[in-house]
Design a protein around this motif. Structure first.
Motif, PDB file in Angstrom:
ATOM      1  N   ILE A   1       0.853  -1.188   0.000  1.00 39.75           N
ATOM      2  CA  ILE A   1       0.000   0.000   0.000  1.00 39.75           C
ATOM      3  C   ILE A   1       0.889   1.238   0.000  1.00 39.75           C
ATOM      4  N   GLU A   2       0.870   1.963  -1.089  1.00 36.17           N
ATOM      5  CA  GLU A   2       1.692   3.158  -1.225  1.00 36.17           C
ATOM      6  C   GLU A   2       0.991   4.358  -0.580  1.00 36.17           C
ATOM      7  N   PRO A   3       1.726   5.443  -0.319  1.00 36.31           N
ATOM      8  CA  PRO A   3       1.065   6.643   0.237  1.00 36.31           C
ATOM      9  C   PRO A   3      -0.137   7.100  -0.572  1.00 36.31           C
ATOM     10  N   VAL A   4      -0.047   7.008  -1.908  1.00 33.94           N
ATOM     11  CA  VAL A   4      -1.173   7.443  -2.741  1.00 33.94           C
ATOM     12  C   VAL A   4      -2.337   6.467  -2.684  1.00 33.94           C
TER      13      VAL A   4
ATOM     14  N   GLY B   1       3.256   9.425   9.144  1.00 35.07           N
ATOM     15  CA  GLY B   1       3.818   8.409   8.263  1.00 35.07           C
ATOM     16  C   GLY B   1       2.799   7.667   7.431  1.00 35.07           C
ATOM     17  N   ILE B   2       1.599   8.239   7.297  1.00 34.75           N
ATOM     18  CA  ILE B   2       0.505   7.555   6.603  1.00 34.75           C
ATOM     19  C   ILE B   2      -0.028   8.450   5.492  1.00 34.75           C
ATOM     20  N   GLY B   3      -0.030   7.963   4.273  1.00 29.82           N
ATOM     21  CA  GLY B   3      -0.656   8.675   3.182  1.00 29.82           C
ATOM     22  C   GLY B   3       0.231   9.725   2.544  1.00 29.82           C
ATOM     23  N   ALA B   4      -0.311  10.358   1.527  1.00 28.58           N
ATOM     24  CA  ALA B   4       0.429  11.309   0.696  1.00 28.58           C
ATOM     25  C   ALA B   4       0.149  12.739   1.115  1.00 28.58           C
TER      26      ALA B   4
ATOM     27  N   PHE C   1       1.862  16.901  -0.197  1.00 34.40           N
ATOM     28  CA  PHE C   1       2.793  17.580  -1.092  1.00 34.40           C
ATOM     29  C   PHE C   1       3.886  18.290  -0.305  1.00 34.40           C
ATOM     30  N   ASP C   2       5.023  18.521  -0.967  1.00 37.42           N
ATOM     31  CA  ASP C   2       6.087  19.338  -0.390  1.00 37.42           C
ATOM     32  C   ASP C   2       5.772  20.800  -0.650  1.00 37.42           C
ATOM     33  N   GLU C   3       5.843  21.602   0.395  1.00 39.22           N
ATOM     34  CA  GLU C   3       5.442  23.004   0.302  1.00 39.22           C
ATOM     35  C   GLU C   3       6.320  23.790  -0.676  1.00 39.22           C
ATOM     36  N   THR C   4       7.622  23.533  -0.683  1.00 38.19           N
ATOM     37  CA  THR C   4       8.495  24.287  -1.586  1.00 38.19           C
ATOM     38  C   THR C   4       8.176  23.984  -3.045  1.00 38.19           C
ATOM     39  N   THR C   5       7.854  22.729  -3.336  1.00 39.75           N
ATOM     40  CA  THR C   5       7.494  22.357  -4.706  1.00 39.75           C
ATOM     41  C   THR C   5       6.160  22.973  -5.084  1.00 39.75           C
ATOM     42  N   ARG C   6       5.210  22.953  -4.157  1.00 41.43           N
ATOM     43  CA  ARG C   6       3.923  23.594  -4.401  1.00 41.43           C
ATOM     44  C   ARG C   6       4.103  25.076  -4.724  1.00 41.43           C
TER      45      ARG C   6
ATOM     46  N   ALA D   1       2.725  19.135  -7.728  1.00 39.78           N
ATOM     47  CA  ALA D   1       3.699  18.801  -6.687  1.00 39.78           C
ATOM     48  C   ALA D   1       3.535  17.364  -6.226  1.00 39.78           C
ATOM     49  N   LEU D   2       2.300  16.899  -6.132  1.00 40.74           N
ATOM     50  CA  LEU D   2       2.038  15.512  -5.743  1.00 40.74           C
ATOM     51  C   LEU D   2       2.552  14.543  -6.816  1.00 40.74           C
ATOM     52  N   ASN D   3       2.281  14.865  -8.068  1.00 40.41           N
ATOM     53  CA  ASN D   3       2.767  13.997  -9.147  1.00 40.41           C
ATOM     54  C   ASN D   3       4.286  13.945  -9.172  1.00 40.41           C
ATOM     55  N   GLU D   4       4.921  15.074  -8.949  1.00 38.38           N
ATOM     56  CA  GLU D   4       6.379  15.087  -8.941  1.00 38.38           C
ATOM     57  C   GLU D   4       6.938  14.223  -7.795  1.00 38.38           C
ATOM     58  N   LYS D   5       6.282  14.274  -6.649  1.00 36.61           N
ATOM     59  CA  LYS D   5       6.767  13.560  -5.471  1.00 36.61           C
ATOM     60  C   LYS D   5       6.503  12.063  -5.542  1.00 36.61           C
ATOM     61  N   TYR D   6       5.289  11.706  -6.001  1.00 39.16           N
ATOM     62  CA  TYR D   6       4.882  10.297  -5.904  1.00 39.16           C
ATOM     63  C   TYR D   6       4.816   9.571  -7.248  1.00 39.16           C
ATOM     64  N   ARG D   7       4.725  10.292  -8.326  1.00 35.84           N
ATOM     65  CA  ARG D   7       4.602   9.657  -9.631  1.00 35.84           C
ATOM     66  C   ARG D   7       5.859   9.847 -10.485  1.00 35.84           C
ATOM     67  N   GLY D   8       6.863  10.522  -9.918  1.00 34.86           N
ATOM     68  CA  GLY D   8       8.121  10.701 -10.613  1.00 34.86           C
ATOM     69  C   GLY D   8       8.036  11.579 -11.821  1.00 34.86           C
ATOM     70  N   LEU D   9       7.087  12.551 -11.798  1.00 33.82           N
ATOM     71  CA  LEU D   9       6.868  13.390 -12.972  1.00 33.82           C
ATOM     72  C   LEU D   9       6.743  14.831 -12.549  1.00 33.82           C
TER      73      LEU D   9
END
Length: 255
Positions: A140-143, A172-175, A177-182, A247-255
């Motif tokens: 089970i991934e964060p997303v 430590g549970i779930g996804a 975003f990183d604030e700086t990336t946002r 920001a979420l896609n960059e962090k968790y989807r590698g994009l």
């Protein structure tokens, strides 16, 4: 300490047929503990767990002096909690998810929603339960820690904007975003949002079902905002919402 109560098993459920658990889906009951328990233990609708509100009168009237999580369906079985649902390119999430219902008196009065806050102790028990689940299902991934509205955005609003997703992430549970990336993406999008076709790809890349029309696009945006921008979930896609998505896609989807 997490206390699991197995006194009220639901009936009428079958095995997962080899489907690995990939998601945990959070719900609210929109009803008191006593009626929620009756509903969720009848044939046809249930969830694996029910977490009561310790201050709700019907829970206190039942004689419990500590808050516990009630396991209604074994995790090895398919519970009927997600309904028509979609995440990450696949439908029928009942087959590969664990459902957790939170007793909460949310209301929908002809499209006007009331979302009461969750009790602090309720969130603490939920956090302990989620930690226990993800420790046993490392796939089970964060997303994969989701709300019902994330996987059925056209018809569901639970668990609503009052669930503190950022606190779960801090535990430590779930996804999240990183604030700086946002902030970086928001500066870019303040001068113009990406084309709609690109935004559609971005939502689907993160896991959401395709939007079939303008109404679906707004419903999906609202569901996303309830999860990741709960102070304003009007369904209007602005620069901040787009920035959070990217920001979420960059962090968790590698994009």
């Amino acid at each position: 300490m997490l206390v699991i109560d197995t006194s009220f098993p639901a009936i009428g459920f079958n095995e997962r047929c080899g489907e690995p658990v990939q998601q945990v889906i959070l719900h609210y009951t929109a009803a008191p503990f006593a009626s929620s328990l009756r509903t969720l233990t009848q044939d046809g609708v249930s969830a694996h767990y029910l977490v009561p509100d310790p201050e709700e009168p019907s829970y206190r009237a039942a004689g419990y002096d500590e808050l516990r999580a009630f396991r209604l369906v074994e995790e090895s079985q398919r519970a009927w909690h997600a309904g028509v649902s979609h995440w990450d390119g696949r439908d029928n999430l009942n087959s590969r998810s664990i459902g957790i219902e939170l007793a909460n008196l949310a209301r929908d009065d002809a499209g006007v929603f009331t979302f009461p806050a969750y009790a602090e102790e309720q969130i603490e028990v939920l956090t302990a339960l989620l930690r226990d689940i993800v420790s046993r299902y490392p796939q089970i991934e964060p997303v994969g820690i989701l709300g019902h509205s994330d996987v059925a955005y056209g018809r569901k609003s639970d668990p609503g904007p009052r669930l503190p997703w950022w606190r779960l992430h801090e535990a430590g549970i779930g996804a999240w975003f990183d604030e700086t990336t946002r902030a970086m993406y928001q500066r870019r999008f303040c001068v113009g949002l990406p084309p709609e076709v690109e935004l559609e790809r971005a939502f689907q890349r993160y896991g959401y079902a395709p939007a079939k029309n303008r109404q679906g696009f707004e419903q999906r945006t609202r569901a996303f905002q309830m999860h990741f921008r709960p102070r304003d979930y009007c369904g209007f896609l602005d620069a901040e919402t787009c920035a959070i998505l990217y920001a979420l896609n960059e962090k968790y989807r590698g994009l």
